[in-house]
Design an enzyme around this catalytic site. Structure first.
Site, mmCIF file in Angstrom:
data_model
loop_
_atom_site.group_PDB
_atom_site.id
_atom_site.type_symbol
_atom_site.label_atom_id
_atom_site.label_comp_id
_atom_site.label_asym_id
_atom_site.label_seq_id
_atom_site.Cartn_x
_atom_site.Cartn_y
_atom_site.Cartn_z
ATOM 1 N N LYS A 35 -15.773 -2.306 -20.091
ATOM 2 C CA LYS A 35 -14.428 -2.090 -20.649
ATOM 3 C C LYS A 35 -13.350 -2.538 -19.666
ATOM 4 O O LYS A 35 -13.638 -2.728 -18.477
ATOM 5 C CB LYS A 35 -14.272 -0.619 -21.018
ATOM 6 C CG LYS A 35 -14.385 0.329 -19.838
ATOM 7 C CD LYS A 35 -14.712 1.759 -20.279
ATOM 8 C CE LYS A 35 -14.752 2.675 -19.079
ATOM 9 N NZ LYS A 35 -15.235 4.027 -19.441
ATOM 10 N N TYR A 247 11.602 -1.948 2.377
ATOM 11 C CA TYR A 247 12.477 -1.082 1.582
ATOM 12 C C TYR A 247 12.397 0.353 2.079
ATOM 13 O O TYR A 247 11.295 0.865 2.338
ATOM 14 C CB TYR A 247 12.045 -1.093 0.118
ATOM 15 C CG TYR A 247 12.423 -2.340 -0.649
ATOM 16 C CD1 TYR A 247 13.745 -2.779 -0.717
ATOM 17 C CD2 TYR A 247 11.453 -3.067 -1.332
ATOM 18 C CE1 TYR A 247 14.069 -3.918 -1.457
ATOM 19 C CE2 TYR A 247 11.778 -4.194 -2.068
ATOM 20 C CZ TYR A 247 13.097 -4.617 -2.120
ATOM 21 O OH TYR A 247 13.420 -5.727 -2.849
#
Ligand code: PLP
Length: 351
Positions: A35, A247
């Site tokens: 999956k 950041y």
């Protein structure tokens, strides 16, 4: 060759892992769970490699995924659809010969009304996520048996914690289910379930993550890495003690350092939670991430890998050195999330 981030998928190692899992349960048929694009590594290629190695049973979540597997493996293998049927997807089961896993009374009604295609019955023995109530074989046993299921299955909630009491409780509950379906093959174990011993094997095991090198098996079981994720250094530059990085200025250089900025970010699946804790490997030297992971960039400390640190050189973030579950633990997650999160921008290579 592009300068994109690259995921080199080691199909041979995936096949080797499948054989390793199969050897744990020699009396069972070892299937493969594919999956979510084979846990991010590419459904078609992984399915074809495993089918060539002799795997004849596959599990995916959606019939759309099942159609991709069918194309890759040809007409013979069994393909089970874990999330079951929905009114809008019934045609896909017919068109691609997919086997529905029936997870609820409503899915049973939907499937019964559609004719007599093969199905599996999934019972909820304690995970309380999907599955039929374990009381149903008593209340509706004849009706369920009349559906001629080709498989009865259940799913373990705590297989990755071998001592958890729920494992034995789910095994006992599942044994009662299998007793109500004599002659019908049964399946309980995901990857971690395969490590719990032969009692958990039944007729089919259902490993996913272990095929891709994830999970934390007991020391006697050695899995191989299924993917190498690497990305290019864009820039190498010195910083002074006290300089801050990225950041939010969450990293302050404790001394003069040499840093490198690499073209890889959270858009590629390196989670923001990897900020200040992931490690990149440059020529076998571990280089810690400094500061926050941003969308397309990550900065690492290459002070100990100076001769190799040059623009254009690739740094490994998953692979033989950057072990999947170790990296995942650093970022406070699991191998599942790192693999399935690999971005679409990451070039998949199949050498
Ligand atoms: C995903 C899944 C598996 C495979 O689980 P792993 O932990 O990746 O081995 C098996 N069975 C079911 C029902 C699943 O949803």
């Amino acid at each position: 060759m592009s300068s994109l981030p690259r995921a080199t998928v080691h199909l041979d190692n995936i096949v080797a892992n499948w054989r390793t899992l199969a050897a744990l349960h020699p009396k069972a048929n070892t299937s493969a769970v594919l999956k979510a694009n084979a846990y991010g590594l590419g459904t078609e290629r992984v399915a074809a490699a495993l089918a060539s190695a002799g795997c004849d049973t596959f599990f995916v979540a959606y019939p759309e995924e099942g159609a991709v597997v069918r194309k890759a493996v040809g007409p013979d293998p069994s393909i089970f659809i874990l999330n079951g049927p929905a009114p809008a997807s019934m045609h896909l089961f017919h068109a691609h010969s997919l086997i529905a896993v029936l997870n609820s009374p409503a899915q049973i009604r939907l499937w019964s009304d559609a004719g007599s295609l093969p199905c599996a019955l999934h019972f909820n023995t304690g995970i309380n996520r999907l599955g039929l109530p374990t009381s149903m074989p008593e209340t509706d046993g004849d009706a369920l048996r009349a559906m001629n299921p080709v498989l009865v299955m259940s799913h373990l909630a705590c297989a990755d914690e071998p001592d958890h009491e729920l494992n034995a409780a789910q095994l006992a509950a599942f044994r009662k289910i299998t007793d109500a379906f004599p002659g019908v093959p049964a399946s309980l174990a995901n990857s971690a379930g395969c490590y719990l011993g032969r009692d958990y094997g039944f007729q089919f095991t259902r490993p996913g993550i272990a095929l891709y090198g994830g999970s934390v098996p007991p020391a006697r079981i050695q899995l191989r890495h299924a993917v190498t994720l690497d990305a290019e250094i864009l820039s190498v530059f010195p910083v002074k003690a006290g300089d801050r990085v990225g950041y939010g200025a969450t990293f302050t250089a404790p001394q003069d350092m040499l840093l490198a900025t690499v073209g890889l970010g959270y858009a590629d699946g390196v989670l923001r939670s990897a900020s200040n804790c992931f490690i990149g490997w440059l020529d076998g030297v571990p280089c810690p991430v400094t500061g926050r992971v941003s969308m397309d960039l990550i900065t690492i400390d290459v002070s100990k890998a100076q001769p190799s640190a040059k623009a254009g050189v690739r740094v490994e973030f998953l692979g033989a050195n950057a072990k999947l579950e170790d990296q995942a633990a650093r970022a406070n997650t699991l191998g599942y999330e790192l693999l399935t999160g690999l971005g679409t921008r990451v070039e998949r290579l199949y050498p």
